[in-house]
Design a protein around this motif. Structure first.
Motif, mmCIF file in Angstrom:
data_model
loop_
_atom_site.group_PDB
_atom_site.id
_atom_site.type_symbol
_atom_site.label_atom_id
_atom_site.label_comp_id
_atom_site.label_asym_id
_atom_site.label_seq_id
_atom_site.Cartn_x
_atom_site.Cartn_y
_atom_site.Cartn_z
ATOM 1 N N LEU A 141 42.083 41.340 32.306
ATOM 2 C CA LEU A 141 42.347 42.809 33.048
ATOM 3 C C LEU A 141 41.782 43.892 32.002
ATOM 4 O O LEU A 141 41.215 44.928 32.643
ATOM 5 N N ALA A 142 41.935 43.843 30.858
ATOM 6 C CA ALA A 142 41.573 44.855 29.934
ATOM 7 C C ALA A 142 40.201 45.334 30.018
ATOM 8 O O ALA A 142 39.659 46.527 29.752
ATOM 9 N N VAL A 143 39.260 44.206 30.151
ATOM 10 C CA VAL A 143 37.912 44.353 29.994
ATOM 11 C C VAL A 143 37.237 44.648 31.369
ATOM 12 O O VAL A 143 35.984 44.952 31.525
ATOM 13 N N ALA A 144 38.208 44.588 32.398
ATOM 14 C CA ALA A 144 37.488 44.694 33.948
ATOM 15 C C ALA A 144 36.638 46.180 33.924
ATOM 16 O O ALA A 144 35.440 45.982 34.565
ATOM 17 N N THR B 44 45.182 34.954 37.313
ATOM 18 C CA THR B 44 44.977 36.317 37.683
ATOM 19 C C THR B 44 43.973 36.987 37.037
ATOM 20 O O THR B 44 42.996 37.536 37.656
ATOM 21 N N ASP B 45 43.695 36.663 35.813
ATOM 22 C CA ASP B 45 42.685 37.361 34.895
ATOM 23 C C ASP B 45 41.409 36.857 35.490
ATOM 24 O O ASP B 45 40.481 37.508 35.594
ATOM 25 N N GLU C 114 36.433 38.078 38.320
ATOM 26 C CA GLU C 114 35.404 37.716 39.463
ATOM 27 C C GLU C 114 35.379 38.956 40.351
ATOM 28 O O GLU C 114 34.100 39.340 40.587
ATOM 29 N N GLY C 115 36.215 39.771 40.599
ATOM 30 C CA GLY C 115 36.331 40.948 41.476
ATOM 31 C C GLY C 115 35.550 42.089 40.536
ATOM 32 O O GLY C 115 34.798 42.807 41.158
#
Ligand code: KIV
Length: 278
Positions: free
Chosen positions: A121-124, A169-170, A175-176
């Motif tokens: 999440l943090a690097v999205a 989830t990550d 992917e998103g």
């Protein structure tokens, strides 16, 4: 027929077709040429260069400059494989502008075709920023070596059901955000297989079992070059370190006994003066 150049879109096709992706790390030009010639699909200039080649205890001290040095070398040796460069610790986490500048250098000055960075999440947001300037990004979840101090060592990740759920989830978040492939390191085989079936991008496992879309190993582990024991999941396809040690010992013994160089191969009286001077 010349084998096709590997691209990020070709990796997606390989996943669709169920064709396993072959990836290895590379750190220098001659090894890159050898691996590329042997048909490896993806060459990763991993920040494992820190432990494997630079004598650091872990990947944390590796700098962008050091990565660039090795990425350029691999670029010179490679022609067909997709060339991915790791973004070293603290080269992308602090500020998206920093991440852009550093990834840009690996692509523009180094000749990499994509970058890899660790985390979920943090690097999205960073991944989205890199894609904005057309830099393809490979994700990396599970045992992320840049987090070794937080993780408390190089341990299997995702054993606990809550950790496993967070990893899935990550993977979906990455992917998103637009990653083109995802490295899964040291996670249980069933979890890696579950992630592989849940995301559309190819997964590339290392110590993550057979259910991934591809596999990667540190090339020195596969060849048996390392001084310290390789992780238990590694299959050693050669044991080159003793071969090299033996060669060096024999060379040293020959020099000491004056058996090398032999007279027949020395420059000197037998050759014209002009050649001997060179
Ligand atoms: O740095 C590296 O070599 C890696 C691979 C082990 C995936 O990240």
């Amino acid at each position: 027929m010349t084998p096709m150049k590997t691209t990020t879109t070709r990796l997606a096709e390989m996943k669709r077709r169920g064709e396993p992706i072959v990836a290895l790390t590379a750190y220098d030009a001659p090894t890159a040429a050898l691996l590329d010639g042997a048909g490896v699909d993806v060459l990763l200039v991993g920040d494992s260069v820190g432990n494997v080649k630079l004598g650091y205890g872990n990947t944390l001290p590796v700098t962008v400059e050091e990565m660039l040095h090795h990425v350029r070398a691999v670029r010179r040796g490679n022609s067909r494989a997709l060339l991915v460069a790791d973004m070293p610790y603290l080269s992308y986490e602090l500020d998206p502008a920093d991440a852009l500048r550093n990834a840009g250098r690996l692509i523009k000055d180094g000749g990499a075709e994509a970058v890899k960075l660790e985390g979920g999440l943090a690097v999205a947001p960073v991944i989205k920023e890199l894609l904005r300037v057309n830099i393809p990004v490979m994700g990396h979840l599970g045992l992320t070596p840049q987090a070794v101090n937080r993780l408390g060592g190089y341990k299997v990740q995702g054993r606990d059901p809550r950790d496993a759920e967070r990893l899935v989830t990550d993977a979906r978040i990455l992917e998103g955000a637009g990653i083109f492939a995802l490295v899964l390191e040291c996670v249980p085989a069933d979890l890696a297989a579950a992630v592989t079936s849940k995301v559309s991008v190819p997964t590339i496992g290392i110590g993550a079992g057979p259910g991934c879309d591809g596999q990667i190993l540190v090339v020195d582990d596969l060849l048996g070059l390392g001084a310290s024991p390789a992780p238990s999941f590694v299959r050693r396809y050669a044991d080159l370190r003793p071969v090299m040690e033996d060669a060096v010992r024999r060379y040293a013994a020959d020099v000491r006994s004056r058996a090398f160089p032999g007279k027949a191969h020395s420059y000197g009286a037998a050759r014209p003066k002009a050649r001997a001077a060179r």
